[in-house]
Design an enzyme around this catalytic site. Structure first.
Site, PDB file in Angstrom:
ATOM      1  N   GLY A   7       0.821  -1.199   0.000  1.00 43.75           N
ATOM      2  CA  GLY A   7       0.000   0.000   0.000  1.00 43.75           C
ATOM      3  C   GLY A   7       0.858   1.253   0.000  1.00 43.75           C
ATOM      4  N   SER A  10       4.255   1.923   2.250  1.00 40.52           N
ATOM      5  CA  SER A  10       4.532   0.631   2.871  1.00 40.52           C
ATOM      6  C   SER A  10       6.012   0.263   2.833  1.00 40.52           C
ATOM      7  CB  SER A  10       3.720  -0.466   2.177  1.00 40.52           C
ATOM      8  OG  SER A  10       4.105  -0.585   0.819  1.00 40.52           O
ATOM      9  N   ALA A  30      10.976   4.645 -14.563  1.00 38.37           N
ATOM     10  CA  ALA A  30       9.936   5.378 -13.854  1.00 38.37           C
ATOM     11  C   ALA A  30       8.746   5.635 -14.764  1.00 38.37           C
ATOM     12  CB  ALA A  30      10.496   6.701 -13.340  1.00 38.37           C
ATOM     13  N   THR A  31       7.541   5.301 -14.281  1.00 38.32           N
ATOM     14  CA  THR A  31       6.336   5.462 -15.078  1.00 38.32           C
ATOM     15  C   THR A  31       5.474   6.637 -14.627  1.00 38.32           C
ATOM     16  OG1 THR A  31       5.114   3.912 -13.684  1.00 38.32           O
ATOM     17  CG2 THR A  31       6.227   3.005 -15.630  1.00 38.32           C
ATOM     18  N   HIS A  46      11.828  10.902  -4.905  1.00 37.79           N
ATOM     19  CA  HIS A  46      12.233   9.570  -5.370  1.00 37.79           C
ATOM     20  C   HIS A  46      13.603   9.641  -6.052  1.00 37.79           C
ATOM     21  CE1 HIS A  46       9.288   6.212  -5.044  1.00 37.79           C
ATOM     22  NE2 HIS A  46       8.479   7.190  -4.669  1.00 37.79           N
ATOM     23  N   ARG A  50      17.637   7.954  -4.820  1.00 32.29           N
ATOM     24  CA  ARG A  50      18.432   7.013  -5.594  1.00 32.29           C
ATOM     25  C   ARG A  50      19.910   7.367  -5.498  1.00 32.29           C
ATOM     26  NH1 ARG A  50      14.849   8.189 -10.582  1.00 32.29           N
ATOM     27  NH2 ARG A  50      12.882   7.708  -9.567  1.00 32.29           N
TER      28      ARG A  50
END
Length: 176
Positions: A7, A10, A30-31, A46, A50
């Site tokens: 979820g 999570s 990445a979408t 995000h 990385r």
């Protein structure tokens, strides 16, 4: 192929990153699409999470082409596909005329085709996806269709995967 499900918040992406950290080569497929400021902020966070040296490939729909391209160039590291939920959202914008079982069949068939290049490739694929069907039933038809289609996609990905992990509160539960 590994599939990491869970979820919101999570620990899915963090676990995928953890699995990939020891690899000499990592490509992050990445979408997600920045549709507003909040989403831009999420995407930025995000990227910042990385490690330096990881390659980022932004592809909204044609993930199979990106996976084929990596295989063609001899990429032999880890590819993180994050995430199927965004890929589905992007796909739904392109196929507004489909609904119900026809939509589920269309996206399931398409996902199998898109993941096919990774099955025989020399790289390891880690797919991240949301689990959205364990809570409140969405109040709109579009919400229910998204929930149902993503549930079907997760089944397809789990069938293909050698390993499936469910993340709950930052803890991994090995399913397969």
């Amino acid at each position: 192929m590994k599939l990491i499900l869970g979820g919101a918040r999570s620990g899915k992406s963090g676990k995928a990153n953890e699995f990939a950290r020891d690899s000499d080569q990592v490509a992050y497929l990445a979408t997600g699409v920045a549709t507003d400021e909040e989403m831009e902020s999420r995407i930025r966070r995000h990227k910042e999470d990385r490690p330096e040296g990881w390659r980022t490939i932004e592809e909204q729909l044609e993930i199979g082409d990106s996976l084929s391209g990596l295989d063609s160039e001899g990429f032999a590291g880890v590819v993180i596909l994050d995430c199927l939920g965004f890929w589905l959202s992007n796909h739904l914008r392109e196929t507004e005329d489909l609904s119900g079982p026809e939509l589920e069949e269309e996206v399931s068939t398409r996902l199998r085709k898109e993941l096919e290049p990774a099955i025989q490739a020399d790289f390891e694929l880690i797919v991240v996806s949301n689990v959205v069907g364990m809570g409140v039933i969405p109040g709109t038809s579009a919400g229910r269709q998204f929930r149902d289609a993503l549930g079907r996609l997760n089944q397809v990905a789990a069938e293909i995967a050698e390993e499936v992990i469910l993340m709950v509160a930052g803890l991994p539960l090995q399913l397969k």
